[in-house]
Scaffold this active site. Structure first.
Site, PDB file in Angstrom:
ATOM      1  N   HIS A 190       0.815  -1.412  -0.025  1.00 42.17           N
ATOM      2  CA  HIS A 190       0.111  -0.033  -0.015  1.00 42.17           C
ATOM      3  C   HIS A 190       0.911   1.205  -0.156  1.00 42.17           C
ATOM      4  O   HIS A 190       0.681   2.182  -0.710  1.00 42.17           O
ATOM      5  CB  HIS A 190      -1.123   0.181   1.093  1.00 42.17           C
ATOM      6  CG  HIS A 190      -2.027   1.226   0.715  1.00 42.17           C
ATOM      7  ND1 HIS A 190      -3.180   0.866  -0.290  1.00 42.17           N
ATOM      8  CD2 HIS A 190      -2.305   2.286   1.086  1.00 42.17           C
ATOM      9  CE1 HIS A 190      -3.720   1.942  -0.503  1.00 42.17           C
ATOM     10  NE2 HIS A 190      -3.341   2.889   0.263  1.00 42.17           N
ATOM     11  N   TYR A 217       1.349   5.339  -2.305  1.00 41.34           N
ATOM     12  CA  TYR A 217       1.734   6.805  -1.963  1.00 41.34           C
ATOM     13  C   TYR A 217       3.164   7.130  -2.649  1.00 41.34           C
ATOM     14  O   TYR A 217       3.477   8.512  -2.810  1.00 41.34           O
ATOM     15  CB  TYR A 217       1.544   6.936  -0.589  1.00 41.34           C
ATOM     16  CG  TYR A 217       0.275   6.779  -0.140  1.00 41.34           C
ATOM     17  CD1 TYR A 217      -0.597   7.679  -0.309  1.00 41.34           C
ATOM     18  CD2 TYR A 217      -0.291   5.509   0.632  1.00 41.34           C
ATOM     19  CE1 TYR A 217      -1.926   7.800  -0.264  1.00 41.34           C
ATOM     20  CE2 TYR A 217      -1.706   5.439   0.952  1.00 41.34           C
ATOM     21  CZ  TYR A 217      -2.458   6.417   0.494  1.00 41.34           C
ATOM     22  OH  TYR A 217      -3.858   6.219   0.803  1.00 41.34           O
ATOM     23  N   HIS A 256     -10.225   1.108 -10.192  1.00 45.41           N
ATOM     24  CA  HIS A 256      -9.828   1.982  -9.271  1.00 45.41           C
ATOM     25  C   HIS A 256      -8.454   2.548  -9.456  1.00 45.41           C
ATOM     26  O   HIS A 256      -8.226   3.632  -9.439  1.00 45.41           O
ATOM     27  CB  HIS A 256      -9.874   1.373  -7.922  1.00 45.41           C
ATOM     28  CG  HIS A 256      -9.128   2.011  -6.996  1.00 45.41           C
ATOM     29  ND1 HIS A 256      -9.279   3.281  -6.290  1.00 45.41           N
ATOM     30  CD2 HIS A 256      -8.010   1.642  -6.197  1.00 45.41           C
ATOM     31  CE1 HIS A 256      -8.570   3.618  -5.430  1.00 45.41           C
ATOM     32  NE2 HIS A 256      -7.756   2.716  -5.405  1.00 45.41           N
ATOM     33  N   PHE A 257      -7.348   1.671  -9.860  1.00 44.80           N
ATOM     34  CA  PHE A 257      -5.907   1.934  -9.647  1.00 44.80           C
ATOM     35  C   PHE A 257      -5.495   2.513 -11.115  1.00 44.80           C
ATOM     36  O   PHE A 257      -4.713   3.048 -11.210  1.00 44.80           O
ATOM     37  CB  PHE A 257      -5.030   0.954  -9.221  1.00 44.80           C
ATOM     38  CG  PHE A 257      -4.870  -0.431  -9.694  1.00 44.80           C
ATOM     39  CD1 PHE A 257      -4.361  -0.547 -10.975  1.00 44.80           C
ATOM     40  CD2 PHE A 257      -5.291  -1.412  -9.180  1.00 44.80           C
ATOM     41  CE1 PHE A 257      -4.226  -1.864 -11.467  1.00 44.80           C
ATOM     42  CE2 PHE A 257      -5.241  -2.726  -9.518  1.00 44.80           C
ATOM     43  CZ  PHE A 257      -4.639  -2.822 -10.867  1.00 44.80           C
ATOM     44  N   HIS A 258      -6.314   2.171 -12.131  1.00 38.51           N
ATOM     45  CA  HIS A 258      -5.971   3.063 -13.072  1.00 38.51           C
ATOM     46  C   HIS A 258      -6.498   4.503 -13.209  1.00 38.51           C
ATOM     47  O   HIS A 258      -6.028   5.267 -13.990  1.00 38.51           O
ATOM     48  CB  HIS A 258      -6.772   2.464 -14.478  1.00 38.51           C
ATOM     49  CG  HIS A 258      -6.135   1.160 -15.014  1.00 38.51           C
ATOM     50  ND1 HIS A 258      -6.293  -0.122 -14.739  1.00 38.51           N
ATOM     51  CD2 HIS A 258      -5.089   1.008 -15.909  1.00 38.51           C
ATOM     52  CE1 HIS A 258      -5.342  -0.956 -15.198  1.00 38.51           C
ATOM     53  NE2 HIS A 258      -4.749  -0.472 -15.908  1.00 38.51           N
ATOM     54  N   ARG A 274     -10.770  -9.930 -11.592  1.00 38.31           N
ATOM     55  CA  ARG A 274      -9.451  -9.356 -12.371  1.00 38.31           C
ATOM     56  C   ARG A 274      -8.590 -10.472 -12.741  1.00 38.31           C
ATOM     57  O   ARG A 274      -8.793 -11.471 -12.363  1.00 38.31           O
ATOM     58  CB  ARG A 274      -8.915  -8.312 -11.280  1.00 38.31           C
ATOM     59  CG  ARG A 274      -8.255  -9.190 -10.371  1.00 38.31           C
ATOM     60  CD  ARG A 274      -7.654  -8.180  -9.145  1.00 38.31           C
ATOM     61  NE  ARG A 274      -6.395  -7.582  -9.686  1.00 38.31           N
ATOM     62  CZ  ARG A 274      -5.464  -6.948  -8.656  1.00 38.31           C
ATOM     63  NH1 ARG A 274      -5.764  -7.064  -7.494  1.00 38.31           N
ATOM     64  NH2 ARG A 274      -4.393  -6.305  -9.319  1.00 38.31           N
ATOM     65  N   ARG A 275      -7.784 -10.087 -13.397  1.00 42.15           N
ATOM     66  CA  ARG A 275      -6.596 -11.006 -13.926  1.00 42.15           C
ATOM     67  C   ARG A 275      -7.084 -12.045 -14.480  1.00 42.15           C
ATOM     68  O   ARG A 275      -6.877 -13.314 -13.984  1.00 42.15           O
ATOM     69  CB  ARG A 275      -5.851 -11.503 -12.519  1.00 42.15           C
ATOM     70  CG  ARG A 275      -5.144  -9.953 -12.010  1.00 42.15           C
ATOM     71  CD  ARG A 275      -4.502 -10.698 -10.709  1.00 42.15           C
ATOM     72  NE  ARG A 275      -3.342  -9.631 -10.638  1.00 42.15           N
ATOM     73  CZ  ARG A 275      -2.590  -9.828  -9.723  1.00 42.15           C
ATOM     74  NH1 ARG A 275      -2.685 -10.700  -8.453  1.00 42.15           N
ATOM     75  NH2 ARG A 275      -1.570  -8.927  -9.481  1.00 42.15           N
TER      76      ARG A 275
HETATM   77  C1  HEM Z   1      -2.571   2.039 -22.681  1.00 44.43           C
HETATM   78  C2  HEM Z   1      -2.908   1.947 -21.304  1.00 44.43           C
HETATM   79  C3  HEM Z   1      -3.507   1.057 -20.458  1.00 44.43           C
HETATM   80  C4  HEM Z   1      -4.242  -0.142 -20.547  1.00 44.43           C
HETATM   81  C5  HEM Z   1      -5.076  -0.263 -22.117  1.00 44.43           C
HETATM   82  C6  HEM Z   1      -4.443  -0.841 -19.695  1.00 44.43           C
HETATM   83  C7  HEM Z   1      -5.328  -1.829 -19.494  1.00 44.43           C
HETATM   84  C8  HEM Z   1      -5.086  -2.927 -18.498  1.00 44.43           C
HETATM   85  C9  HEM Z   1      -6.179  -3.816 -18.162  1.00 44.43           C
HETATM   86  C10 HEM Z   1      -7.292  -4.486 -19.344  1.00 44.43           C
HETATM   87  C11 HEM Z   1      -5.855  -4.616 -17.164  1.00 44.43           C
HETATM   88  C12 HEM Z   1      -6.674  -5.646 -16.586  1.00 44.43           C
HETATM   89  C13 HEM Z   1      -6.113  -7.051 -16.884  1.00 44.43           C
HETATM   90  C14 HEM Z   1      -6.689  -7.983 -16.021  1.00 44.43           C
HETATM   91  O1  HEM Z   1      -7.222  -8.068 -14.740  1.00 44.43           O
HETATM   92  O2  HEM Z   1      -6.942  -8.977 -16.478  1.00 44.43           O
HETATM   93  C15 HEM Z   1      -4.641  -3.918 -16.626  1.00 44.43           C
HETATM   94  C16 HEM Z   1      -4.171  -3.951 -15.225  1.00 44.43           C
HETATM   95  C17 HEM Z   1      -3.195  -3.211 -14.513  1.00 44.43           C
HETATM   96  N1  HEM Z   1      -2.776  -2.114 -15.140  1.00 44.43           N
HETATM   97 FE1  HEM Z   1      -3.251  -1.172 -16.982  1.00 44.43          FE
HETATM   98  N2  HEM Z   1      -3.717  -0.282 -18.729  1.00 44.43           N
HETATM   99  C18 HEM Z   1      -3.329   0.709 -19.228  1.00 44.43           C
HETATM  100  C19 HEM Z   1      -2.297   1.639 -18.408  1.00 44.43           C
HETATM  101  C20 HEM Z   1      -1.636   1.516 -17.378  1.00 44.43           C
HETATM  102  C21 HEM Z   1      -0.848   2.352 -16.625  1.00 44.43           C
HETATM  103  C22 HEM Z   1      -0.194   3.555 -16.972  1.00 44.43           C
HETATM  104  C23 HEM Z   1      -0.707   1.624 -15.503  1.00 44.43           C
HETATM  105  C24 HEM Z   1       0.255   2.264 -13.956  1.00 44.43           C
HETATM  106  C25 HEM Z   1       1.064   3.092 -14.148  1.00 44.43           C
HETATM  107  C26 HEM Z   1      -1.293   0.565 -15.209  1.00 44.43           C
HETATM  108  C27 HEM Z   1      -1.087  -0.415 -14.293  1.00 44.43           C
HETATM  109  C28 HEM Z   1      -1.806  -1.636 -14.355  1.00 44.43           C
HETATM  110  C29 HEM Z   1      -1.608  -2.501 -13.231  1.00 44.43           C
HETATM  111  C30 HEM Z   1      -0.916  -2.402 -12.008  1.00 44.43           C
HETATM  112  C31 HEM Z   1      -2.567  -3.781 -13.534  1.00 44.43           C
HETATM  113  C32 HEM Z   1      -2.592  -4.945 -12.524  1.00 44.43           C
HETATM  114  C33 HEM Z   1      -1.875  -5.996 -13.127  1.00 44.43           C
HETATM  115  C34 HEM Z   1      -2.240  -7.106 -12.113  1.00 44.43           C
HETATM  116  O3  HEM Z   1      -3.402  -7.482 -11.893  1.00 44.43           O
HETATM  117  O4  HEM Z   1      -1.188  -7.948 -11.999  1.00 44.43           O
HETATM  118  N3  HEM Z   1      -1.874   0.407 -16.621  1.00 44.43           N
HETATM  119  N4  HEM Z   1      -4.344  -2.688 -17.363  1.00 44.43           N
END
Ligand code: HEM
Ligand SMILES: [Cu+2]
Ligand SMILES: [Cu+2]
Lengths: 585, 178
Positions: free
Chosen positions: A254, A258, A405-407, A468-469
């Site tokens: 967490h 921050y 939320h975290f997006h 998710r995931r």
């Molecule tokens: C082009 C822009 C982005 C797209 C299209 C995108 C799309 C996604 C999608 C669809 C997921 C969900 C996957 C799942 O749970 O099955 C995901 C997970 C995630 N995204 Fe993004 N995202 C983008 C940008 C970002 C940015 C800028 C960050 C952080 C700086 C970020 C951090 C994360 C993280 C930490 C996860 C979770 C990974 C996990 O559950 O292990 N994303 N994203």
């Protein structure tokens, strides 16, 4: 004396020019004054943006795959890409971006170059090698003939096991960031020896409080990786306790948010008021906010473990209470940011109850991006309050609500702020004028619209119980029931939103690439680095605010209180039991 | 230190909001009795679970649905493993409506999730730990069970079903190994 360039939102300070003997005036941008620091910022931002590009591509593939719109990989490879997305964006893009921003902020506010080039080379080297190792082992998972993989996601919970080099890479990245912090502290020490009585400059104060929080909180993940996961992945110990390692992860998991957010706050407090045409309200209150974050950020990690068995509800309750008090500095920030924007707008001739909003420079990419990221953060803060509620959390834990939320928070409040401030900062650290200005002006809006679509649909999909995931939109044994709207419509929104986000990312990278390669060095910049003094300055605040040792000590005591007993419970039966063997073994 | 009047007001309002939030949650816990997954399920040797040999453990029985020993409601023992719930995946879990259902869930390999899709019946399934919690189903119906914690390359195939049936139709031997 405005120079007539479109980005001049406040007058240039006399400091921004140097006069030579023949009476000509020369530009004095950050790169001219601090060439060494500017070089470090360029390296950090370069690596950060490269990671961002790859991560965004993976994000696009995920968004299209899990909604069944377009599938270019088999579902079993989905998790390799997702690991890459999480690690490259949440760990590499952020850490390098922050290292760059902090190097700039620390140097600018203290007015001196980094003190030790050896130290600089050390931390840059460690973080870069760490990134290459982690990214390399993840990508190796896509190729059957390479005997390494790391499909463990960025949370890398045992007993899922990655190649040892993945853990080594993660450790190098984190320990490298500790040395980066040491470098900012050394800069401060040198400044202090020349300014024994002055108050700590605001940006340096913010950098140091954030780094202190980072030191305290990364200790958990460092112990997890170095003491448990590396020996275990090498086969030196046969089992680890999944609950204990998970707890050590969330102890860090967490506060790390921050660590992402506070650099955005540094920009919101110190740069945004200027870009809005005004100045910060109160320097003392900004310090109070950062101190509160230092104290309160760490003893909250159990709120990621509300649904974990093996942890008594009482500890979860304590974490919940702390979590809600952590809302306080964010709510204070909300006030200051909005008030500073309003003040700026009124300085620019805005008037009326809400009419002042029109007077803000919405056409300028740096301002627009930062302001939009603030708006999205307010929405993210709201869904975060839901996450924090111990009982409501059970409805959305591990559903798509969470990435929704975290997006908004790290994926927009941090990411869009970093992109936007780059439109202002990169010219100053390269000496090159921003290229493709039109693309840059549009980019924050593209990101904003994409995120509104993707994130609102993810939140609602989470309420319908969609996890998710997961690589598949549907399960054989049942179908999801939407609470509002339809599941099909949510999928379309996620796909369209993800595509727009990717386009937004590509636009940003195009502007950066063009500026870097096509911009002429030594050009007259459209921006200047002058930051106006706050209305209420540092001298208005009690001296105790600058006592970093005191605040760090209080933070450590609070951590000991929140984590002492639960950790003791977990290790009382032996540190490796109830253990679990690695999978795949 | 000079703090503006509006800033003071905002500070106060924020504190009130925070205390109110905590209040609603305390109320949820002691009023409607929203209980948490805690540590009362105890621990278990993950290797024992993997072997399927439950004779030696006193806080876990063979997976299945049992009449509670105190005659009130039922106990459901579930083992999650890559990539199924036993019971749940091969045959639905069957529980009676309107009675207290006590779940005991553990894992034979990695960390899984156990969520009745769209409800707040939601827990992590961590090797070595037994997640124990009570649920009362007021209506008959079918729920999807989904593993919501990434557990390996077949994670997206890990699902199951739970059927809530009228007491008259409930039969403890249905839907279990026992
Ligand atoms: C082009 C822009 C982005 C797209 C299209 C995108 C799309 C996604 C999608 C669809 C997921 C969900 C996957 C799942 O749970 O099955 C995901 C997970 C995630 N995204 Fe993004 N995202 C983008 C940008 C970002 C940015 C800028 C960050 C952080 C700086 C970020 C951090 C994360 C993280 C930490 C996860 C979770 C990974 C996990 O559950 O292990 N994303 N994203
Ligand atoms: Cu699973
Ligand atoms: Cu799973």
């Amino acid at each position: 004396m405005a120079t007539g360039h479109p980005d001049d939102t406040s007058t240039l300070s006399e400091d921004d020019y140097v006069e030579t003997e023949d009476g000509t005036r020369h530009r004095s941008a950050f790169v001219d004054r601090y060439p060494e620091a500017a070089r470090i910022v360029r390296i950090c931002l370069g690596i950060s943006f490269a990671a961002f590009g790859v991560g965004a591509l993976f994000g696009l593939i995920q968004a299209l795959h899990r909604t069944n719109v377009l599938r270019v990989i088999p579902s079993s490879d989905y998790y390799t890409l997702l690991t890459g997305h999480g690690v490259l964006l949440a760990l590499v893009f952020t850490t390098f971006g922050i290292a760059g921003l902090f190097q700039w902020a620390s140097t600018r506010s203290l007015g001196i170059e980094p003190t030790s080039s050896k130290l600089t080379a050390t931390w840059l080297g460690m973080m870069t090698v760490g990134t290459l190792l982690a990214a390399g082992t993840i990508l190796a998972g896509l190729f059957d003939w390479i005997p390494a993989s790391a499909d463990v996601l960025f949370t890398f919970y045992a007993p899922l096991k990655a190649h040892p080099l993945f853990y080594v890479g993660a450790a190098l990245l984190i320990v490298g960031s500790w040395f980066a912090g040491a470098s900012y502290f050394l800069q401060y020490r040198e400044w202090r020896s020349e300014n024994p009585d002055a108050r700590i400059p605001l940006q340096s104060f913010m950098v140091m409080t954030t780094m202190l929080m980072w030191y305290i909180s990364t200790l958990g993940v460092a112990v997890e990786v170095v003491v448990f996961l590396i020996p275990w992945s090498l086969g030196l110990i046969q089992q680890v306790d999944p609950l204990l390692t998970r707890t050590l992860f969330w102890y860090f998991g967490h506060p790390v948010v921050y660590f992402w957010l506070l650099p955005a706050y540094v920009i919101w407090y110190t740069v945004l008021p200027k870009l809005s045409g005004g100045r910060l309200f109160s320097d003392p209150l900004a310090r109070v906010v950062f101190v509160l974050f230092l104290i309160l950020s760490t003893p909250v990690g159990f709120h990621h473990q509300y649904t974990d068995p093996g942890i008594a509800s009482g500890y979860k309750f304590v974490a919940m209470t702390n979590t809600f008090f952590l809302l306080l500095p964010s709510l204070l920030t909300l006030f200051t940011v909005v008030a500073s924007m309003e003040h700026g707008a009124r300085q620019r001739g805005g008037s009326g109850y809400l009419g002042w909003l029109k007077a803000l420079p919405w056409e300028k990419p740096a301002f627009a991006g930062i302001a939009l990221s603030g708006i999205m953060f307010a929405a993210g803060g709201f869904s975060g309050m839901i996450n924090a509620g111990m009982n409501i959390n059970y409805l959305i834990h591990n559903t798509l609500w969470v990435p929704g939320h975290f997006h908004l928070t790290v994926g927009t409040a941090f990411a869009l702020t970093l992109m936007a401030v780059s439109y202002w900062l990169v010219p100053q650290v390269t000496g090159k004028r921003l290229q493709l200005y039109g693309v840059a002006s549009l980019q924050p809006y593209v990101w904003f619209v994409g995120m509104v679509l993707m994130s609102n649909a993810m939140h609602r999909a989470g309420l319908a119980g969609i996890p998710r995931r997961t690589a598949e939109p549907q399960y054989d044994q049942f179908s999801f029931q939407a609470v509002a709207g339809s599941v099909g419509e949510m999928r379309i929104q996620i796909a369209i939103g993800g595509t727009l986000l990717f386009i937004g990312a590509a636009m940003f990278l195009a502007v950066m690439l063009a500026t870097w390669t096509m911009g002429k060095s030594n050009s007259q910049l459209r921006v200047n680095g002058y930051l106006p003094e706050p209305m209420s300055g540092a001298t208005d605040s009690p001296r105790v605010l600058d006592n970093l040792k005191l605040w760090a000590a209080i933070a450590i005591v609070l951590v000991a209180l929140a984590y002492g007993l639960p950790l003791f419970d977990m290790v009382a039966d032996g540190v490796l039991s109830p253990g679990s063997v690695p999978v795949p073994a | 230190m000079h703090v503006h009047r509006f800033e003071k007001l905002w500070f106060g309002a924020s504190l009130v909001l925070i205390v109110a939030f905590i209040g609603t949650i305390v109320y949820g816990a002691i009023g409607p009795g929203v209980a948490m997954v805690g540590d009362d399920g105890g621990t278990i040797d993950a290797a024992t679970v993997a072997d399927g040999d439950f004779g030696q453990t006193d806080n876990f029985r063979s997976p299945g649905v049992y009449e509670s020993s105190d005659g009130d409601g039922v106990d459901v023992y579930i083992v999650a493993r890559q990539y199924l719930f036993n019971p749940g995946t091969a045959q639905p879990i069957e529980v009676p409506r309107g009675e207290e259902v006590t779940f005991h869930v553990t894992s034979a390999d990695v960390t899984h999730g156990f969520n009745l899709a769209g409800t707040n019946v939601n827990t992590m399934v961590i090797p070595g730990q037994v997640a124990r919690f009570d649920v009362m189903f007021d209506e008959t119906g079918e729920y999807g069970i989904v593993c919501h914690e990434y557990c390996g390359s077949g994670h997206h195939t890990m699902a199951g079903q739970l059927h809530v049936v009228p007491q008259s139709q409930f039969d403890t031997t249905a839907g279990g190994d026992n």
